[in-house]
Design an enzyme around this catalytic site. Structure first.
Site, PDB file in Angstrom:
ATOM      1  N   GLU A  34       7.454  -3.943  -6.473  1.00 41.57           N
ATOM      2  CA  GLU A  34       6.939  -4.572  -5.253  1.00 41.57           C
ATOM      3  C   GLU A  34       5.701  -3.823  -4.743  1.00 41.57           C
ATOM      4  OE1 GLU A  34       8.538  -5.635  -0.734  1.00 41.57           O
ATOM      5  OE2 GLU A  34       9.650  -4.213  -1.966  1.00 41.57           O
TER       6      GLU A  34
ATOM      7  N   LYS B 163       6.539 -13.655  -0.950  1.00 41.45           N
ATOM      8  CA  LYS B 163       7.780 -13.280  -0.274  1.00 41.45           C
ATOM      9  C   LYS B 163       8.021 -14.198   0.926  1.00 41.45           C
ATOM     10  CE  LYS B 163      10.115  -8.946   0.976  1.00 41.45           C
ATOM     11  NZ  LYS B 163       9.902  -7.490   1.168  1.00 41.45           N
TER      12      LYS B 163
ATOM     13  N   CYS C  94      12.492  -7.699  -3.198  1.00 32.34           N
ATOM     14  CA  CYS C  94      13.274  -6.839  -2.316  1.00 32.34           C
ATOM     15  C   CYS C  94      14.346  -7.652  -1.571  1.00 32.34           C
ATOM     16  CB  CYS C  94      12.339  -6.085  -1.368  1.00 32.34           C
ATOM     17  SG  CYS C  94      12.997  -4.513  -0.768  1.00 32.34           S
TER      18      CYS C  94
END
Length: 310
Positions: A43, A131, A165
């Protein structure tokens, strides 16, 4: 029976995006020698994950110093596609492997997104995922992605896709990917805890897919002035923990902890089918007659461009 090699490239961000990209490219020979077919990179590797930063923000007001910090951070973000992805296309072709890399993306205005960029060794840039749900204070510096960037990419290891994540903890997002027939789940992150690895095992077992979680490694800061608020001296800022997991939820490589490096595992792609004998979340184990999943895949970017044109 098809054998493939999955890899996590556990690296951390350098002071500039160029330095970080140079470090990634330096792994060319090691990745070629390992005959990798898929490389997952953590990430926010390009652009950086500002762990511990406050950007001068407090409830009700923002300090000028925080605006300067935001400007500095923004200047390390990349456009997608852009010059950095072009270099990654060449790198992907040289190692003959698909790349899934975490980047900080300049969305075309002043908003940044935490994204996964997918590069194919023959087709080049083939897609991205923004994301959907930045966590807690991440929302201060990153925008929220929309449903238009939830791709599943055809590759040598099968259909790949995934989440960044903590958005991996969104059950409906996971079901969306399962419904698209994902074979290998990619999970770039900065979460170095054991509970994260437990979660990854659950997702691999739930989806009956392979999973590669690549975690950044950031060494301990040099002195007290460089120590972010809330972090103790002597501990690495991000300690790694990359893993590769099979469709039955078993860790087949890793965790790689406390250093940068390449983590690999040879897999048999038919293991996905074997695992789904008794649980297929997009087939015989999905009660479509009872449950309905609706995903809005409209792009907000398109709407924004159209409004500007008007």
């Amino acid at each position: 029976m098809v054998k493939r090699v999955l890899a996590a490239l556990q690296v951390g961000s350098e002071k500039t995006t160029k330095e970080t990209l140079d470090k990634i490219l330096s792994y060319e020979q090691e990745l070629k020698q390992a005959n990798v077919d898929l490389v997952v990179i953590p990430e926010a590797t390009l652009g950086g994950y500002p762990k511990g930063s406050t950007f001068g923000s407090h409830l009700g007001y923002r300090l000028p110093s925080g605006r300067e910090e935001f400007l500095t951070y923004f200047k390390q973000s990349i456009t997608v596609p852009g010059p950095e992805t072009q270099l990654l296309e060449t790198f992907s072709a040289k190692i003959n492997a698909t790349i899934a890399i975490g980047v900080i993306e300049n969305g075309g205005g002043s908003t940044m997104y935490c994204s996964i960029v997918y590069i194919d060794p023959k087709r080049g840039y083939v897609g991205k995922h923004r994301k959907l749900m930045p966590t807690a204070s991440e929302r201060l510096v990153w925008g929220q992605g929309d449903g238009s960037t939830i791709p599943v990419i055809e590759s040598a290891v099968g259909r790949i896709g995934g989440a960044i994540c903590w958005e991996n903890y969104m059950p409906l997002l996971r079901q969306c990917y399962y419904s698209k027939g994902i074979d290998v789940w990619v999970a770039p992150t900065v979460d170095m805890r054991e509970i994260w690895r437990c979660s990854m095992r659950t997702i691999a077992y739930e989806g009956r897919n392979f999973l590669v979680s690549a975690v950044q490694f950031q060494p301990a800061v040099a002195n007290e002035e460089d120590t972010p608020t809330g972090w103790e001296m002597g501990a690495n800022l991000i300690n790694g923990g990359s893993v590769i997991i099979d469709p039955m939820g078993e860790i087949v490589a890793g965790p790689l902890i406390g250093k940068e490096g390449v983590l690999t595992a040879e897999i048999e792609t038919d293991d996905v089918i074997r695992a789904r004998f008794d649980l297929d979340p997009a087939g015989h184990y999905f009660r479509g007659d009872v449950f309905k999943l609706t995903v809005d895949e409209t792009s907000r970017d398109v709407e924004f461009v159209n409004k500007k044109a008007e």
